[in-house]
Write a protein that holds these residues in place. Structure first.
Motif, PDB file in Angstrom:
ATOM      1  N   UNK A  79       0.837  -1.204   0.000  1.00  0.00           N
ATOM      2  CA  UNK A  79       0.000   0.000   0.000  1.00  0.00           C
ATOM      3  C   UNK A  79       0.880   1.264   0.000  1.00  0.00           C
ATOM      4  N   UNK A  80       1.924   1.272   0.817  1.00  0.00           N
ATOM      5  CA  UNK A  80       2.819   2.435   0.875  1.00  0.00           C
ATOM      6  C   UNK A  80       3.586   2.611  -0.435  1.00  0.00           C
ATOM      7  N   UNK A  81       4.089   1.515  -0.999  1.00  0.00           N
ATOM      8  CA  UNK A  81       4.808   1.597  -2.279  1.00  0.00           C
ATOM      9  C   UNK A  81       3.893   2.114  -3.389  1.00  0.00           C
ATOM     10  N   UNK A  84       3.144   5.766  -3.032  1.00  0.00           N
ATOM     11  CA  UNK A  84       4.297   6.606  -3.350  1.00  0.00           C
ATOM     12  C   UNK A  84       4.577   6.670  -4.851  1.00  0.00           C
ATOM     13  N   UNK A  85       4.474   5.527  -5.536  1.00  0.00           N
ATOM     14  CA  UNK A  85       4.943   5.459  -6.924  1.00  0.00           C
ATOM     15  C   UNK A  85       3.860   5.355  -7.990  1.00  0.00           C
ATOM     16  N   UNK A  86       2.627   5.042  -7.616  1.00  0.00           N
ATOM     17  CA  UNK A  86       1.570   4.875  -8.616  1.00  0.00           C
ATOM     18  C   UNK A  86       0.507   5.949  -8.373  1.00  0.00           C
ATOM     19  N   UNK A  87       0.388   6.899  -9.283  1.00  0.00           N
ATOM     20  CA  UNK A  87      -0.551   8.001  -9.052  1.00  0.00           C
ATOM     21  C   UNK A  87      -2.023   7.609  -9.236  1.00  0.00           C
ATOM     22  N   UNK A  88      -2.291   6.483  -9.879  1.00  0.00           N
ATOM     23  CA  UNK A  88      -3.659   6.088 -10.173  1.00  0.00           C
ATOM     24  C   UNK A  88      -4.226   5.255  -9.024  1.00  0.00           C
TER      25      UNK A  88
END
Length: 162
Positions: A79-81, A84-88
Motif C-alpha cells: 500500500x505504501x509503495x 508513493x509510486x503509482x498516481x492512479x
C-alpha cells in the motif's frame, strides 16, 4: 487455494467494490487479478512464481511460504509503495482488494497464513478445506457466480445511465 480460485476471488472482490465506487471497474478488476496472485510470489509453483521464478526463489529463501507475503505487514508495504509510486488510486485499490481476497481465501486452508508476520502464529478460519479439493471447486464456482452477478449489476447500471 489454487491460482484460479484466487483469480476468481480477486475478480469478485473488485466487482463487489465497483458496486459502491465510482472507480473504473476495468482497472479495478485487472488490478484485483494481479493482487490476488501477488502473495503467492513466495511459491515457485504458483502462477506468479512461474512467471517470475528468480523473484519467487529469492522471496521464498528469505521468508518461506505463506509468511511475509501473506501478512498485514506485506499488505501495508505494498500500500505504501503504491501510494508513493503509482498516481492512479483505482489501480492501488484493486490491487489491495485482490491481495485481501487472497489472504482470506488462504486463511480457509488447513495450513493457514502468518497474518501477523513476523509473529509466527498461523491464522486460519474455524472451518478449513483441502487445497484443490472438492470444497475448493464449490468455492470457485460460487465466486464465479458472484462475479457474474456483480458484472450484471454493473452493466445494468451503465445501461441506466446511457
Amino acid at each position: 487455494m489454487l491460482g484460479n480460485t484466487h483469480i476468481a476471488g480477486g475478480i469478485t472482490a473488485s466487482l463487489a467494490f465497483a458496486q459502491i465506487s465510482t472507480n473504473n471497474p476495468f482497472i479495478l478488476v485487472g488490478a484485483g487479478i494481479i493482487g490476488a496472485l501477488l502473495p503467492d510470489i513466495c511459491h515457485g509453483g504458483s502462477k506468479i512464481g512461474r512467471a517470475f521464478p528468480i523473484s519467487s526463489k529469492v522471496v521464498n529463501k528469505l521468508f518461506g511460504h505463506r509468511s511475509f507475503t501473506h501478512s498485514l505487514l506485506f499488505l501495508f508495504c505494498i500500500a505504501m509503495l503504491m501510494n508513493t509510486f503509482v498516481p492512479y488510486k483505482t489501480f492501488t485499490i484493486g490491487l489491495l482488494l485482490g491481495m485481501i481476497s487472497h489472504l482470506i481465501l488462504d486463511m480457509g486452508t488447513r495450513q493457514g497464513i502468518k497474518l501477523f508476520f513476523p509473529i509466527k502464529i498461523r491464522v486460519r478460519l474455524p472451518l478449513t478445506i483441502k487445497t484443490g479439493g472438492k470444497v475448493e471447486q464449490v468455492i470457485f464456482a460460487a465466486l464465479c457466480v458472484l462475479s457474474l452477478y456483480f458484472s450484471y449489476e454493473m452493466i445494468m447500471d451503465i445501461v441506466k445511465i446511457t
